[in-house]
Design a protein around this motif. Structure first.
Motif, mmCIF file in Angstrom:
data_model
loop_
_atom_site.group_PDB
_atom_site.id
_atom_site.type_symbol
_atom_site.label_atom_id
_atom_site.label_comp_id
_atom_site.label_asym_id
_atom_site.label_seq_id
_atom_site.Cartn_x
_atom_site.Cartn_y
_atom_site.Cartn_z
ATOM 1 N N GLN A 23 0.799 -1.209 0.000
ATOM 2 C CA GLN A 23 0.000 0.000 0.000
ATOM 3 C C GLN A 23 0.840 1.272 0.000
ATOM 4 O O GLN A 23 0.640 2.168 -0.806
ATOM 5 N N CYS A 24 1.843 1.347 0.911
ATOM 6 C CA CYS A 24 2.576 2.605 1.081
ATOM 7 C C CYS A 24 4.045 2.513 0.676
ATOM 8 O O CYS A 24 4.766 3.504 0.757
ATOM 9 N N ALA A 25 4.488 1.322 0.268
ATOM 10 C CA ALA A 25 5.863 1.101 -0.209
ATOM 11 C C ALA A 25 6.923 1.300 0.872
ATOM 12 O O ALA A 25 8.107 1.435 0.572
ATOM 13 N N THR A 26 6.499 1.302 2.142
ATOM 14 C CA THR A 26 7.468 1.359 3.224
ATOM 15 C C THR A 26 8.268 0.054 3.261
ATOM 16 O O THR A 26 7.676 -1.020 3.158
ATOM 17 N N PRO A 27 9.589 0.124 3.387
ATOM 18 C CA PRO A 27 10.383 -1.118 3.432
ATOM 19 C C PRO A 27 9.969 -2.040 4.575
ATOM 20 O O PRO A 27 9.679 -1.584 5.679
ATOM 21 N N ILE A 28 9.920 -3.323 4.289
ATOM 22 C CA ILE A 28 9.640 -4.356 5.289
ATOM 23 C C ILE A 28 10.959 -5.026 5.634
ATOM 24 O O ILE A 28 11.700 -5.446 4.746
ATOM 25 N N SER A 29 11.252 -5.110 6.915
ATOM 26 C CA SER A 29 12.540 -5.652 7.351
ATOM 27 C C SER A 29 12.789 -7.047 6.777
ATOM 28 O O SER A 29 11.900 -7.908 6.765
#
Length: 283
Positions: free
Chosen positions: A95-101
């Motif tokens: 959805q927001c393209a925030t990096p996932i660890s």
């Protein structure tokens, strides 16, 4: 079971796939359990003051469903597949393209590789299933301690009692060896703790470390304790030196010992009996 026992490659493959899913659940445990305990402790403090704890949304290992911590978008089932989902999303929230660890798929892979190794080491049967349960608990404890410097009693204490129960009929070691292992595992680090505190006035480790080594003693017997302590201390010392030299880690900041104890426990579980025969031929 007999079919799987006669097809070890299939048995190991099945364990690997199921352990990937278990690793996905362990990620939830690692993230949520410390927060659940913190909330519980806060509410207990409020009650001790004679006040009423605030009403909060339901939060446990199952509720709410997994969501992006940045935007709150619920993670679709297809994106929640172990390892594959992270690769599909290219390590970012849909959805927001925030990096996932990358640690999420690494925990899943680590759990799967260790569980598959145990399946290969012990074959198809109760020893393998018990070993996999121990490995999963140790993976969760290692990462919780790494994040919070906490080894929750919710895991260490049941793990100790379960170790004694699985050895009632000597699954890994005779019950007397398990009982002595549990007592010795706790007392060894308890003595080290107090000697260090008396000498320096500082606390060198937490009580959770005592309980974890006691649990490992209950599972693997007192004979394995020297190997666990040696392996965990050696790796811990090397890691500490590396952190100080290469990451400018403050020497006054404590380094959790739980991950190294857990690693030493896994090493002793999988390789300990062979090593033990080298210095205790009658074992």
């Amino acid at each position: 079971m007999m079919f799987l026992a006669s097809n070890p490659a299939l048995w190991v493959g099945i364990v690997f796939l199921f352990a990937l899913m278990i690793g996905s659940f362990l990620n939830v445990v690692i993230h949520r359990l410390p927060r659940m305990l913190e909330t519980q402790w806060h509410d207990q403090c409020v009650e001790l003051k004679g006040e009423t704890p605030p009403t909060r949304p339901k939060y446990n290992l199952l509720v709410p469903a997994s969501a992006c911590p940045a935007c709150g978008h619920a993670i679709a089932p297809r994106h929640n597949l172990p390892v594959v989902g992270w690769l599909w999303l290219r390590g970012r929230c849909h959805q927001c393209a925030t990096p996932i660890s990358a640690r999420y798929p690494l925990v899943e892979l680590l759990t799967a590789v260790l569980a598959a190794t145990a399946a290969w080491r012990f074959g198809c049967g109760w020893p393998a299933l018990a070993a996999i349960a121990l490995i999963c608990a140790l993976v969760a404890l290692a990462f919780i301690d790494l994040d919070t410097s906490l080894l929750p009693d919710n895991i260490t204490q049941p793990l100790l009692w379960l170790g004694l129960l699985v050895n009632l009929d000597g699954l890994f070691v005779p019950l007397p060896d398990a009982l002595v292992g549990a007592a010795a595992g706790y007392l060894v680090l308890w003595v080290v703790y107090w000697l260090f505190k008396l000498a320096t006035g500082k606390e060198g480790m937490g009580y959770g470390d005592f309980k974890l080594l006691a649990a490992l003693g209950a599972w693997l017997g007192w004979q394995q304790l020297p190997l666990i302590i040696l392996a965990s201390s050696l790796v811990g010392a090397l890691a500490g030196i590396g952190l100080i030299l290469f990451t400018r880690h403050d020497r006054r900041t404590p380094i959790p010992f739980g991950p190294y104890l857990a690693g030493g426990g896994v090493f002793a579980l999988l390789a300990g009996p062979a090593i033990l025969k080298l210095w205790l031929p009658s074992a």
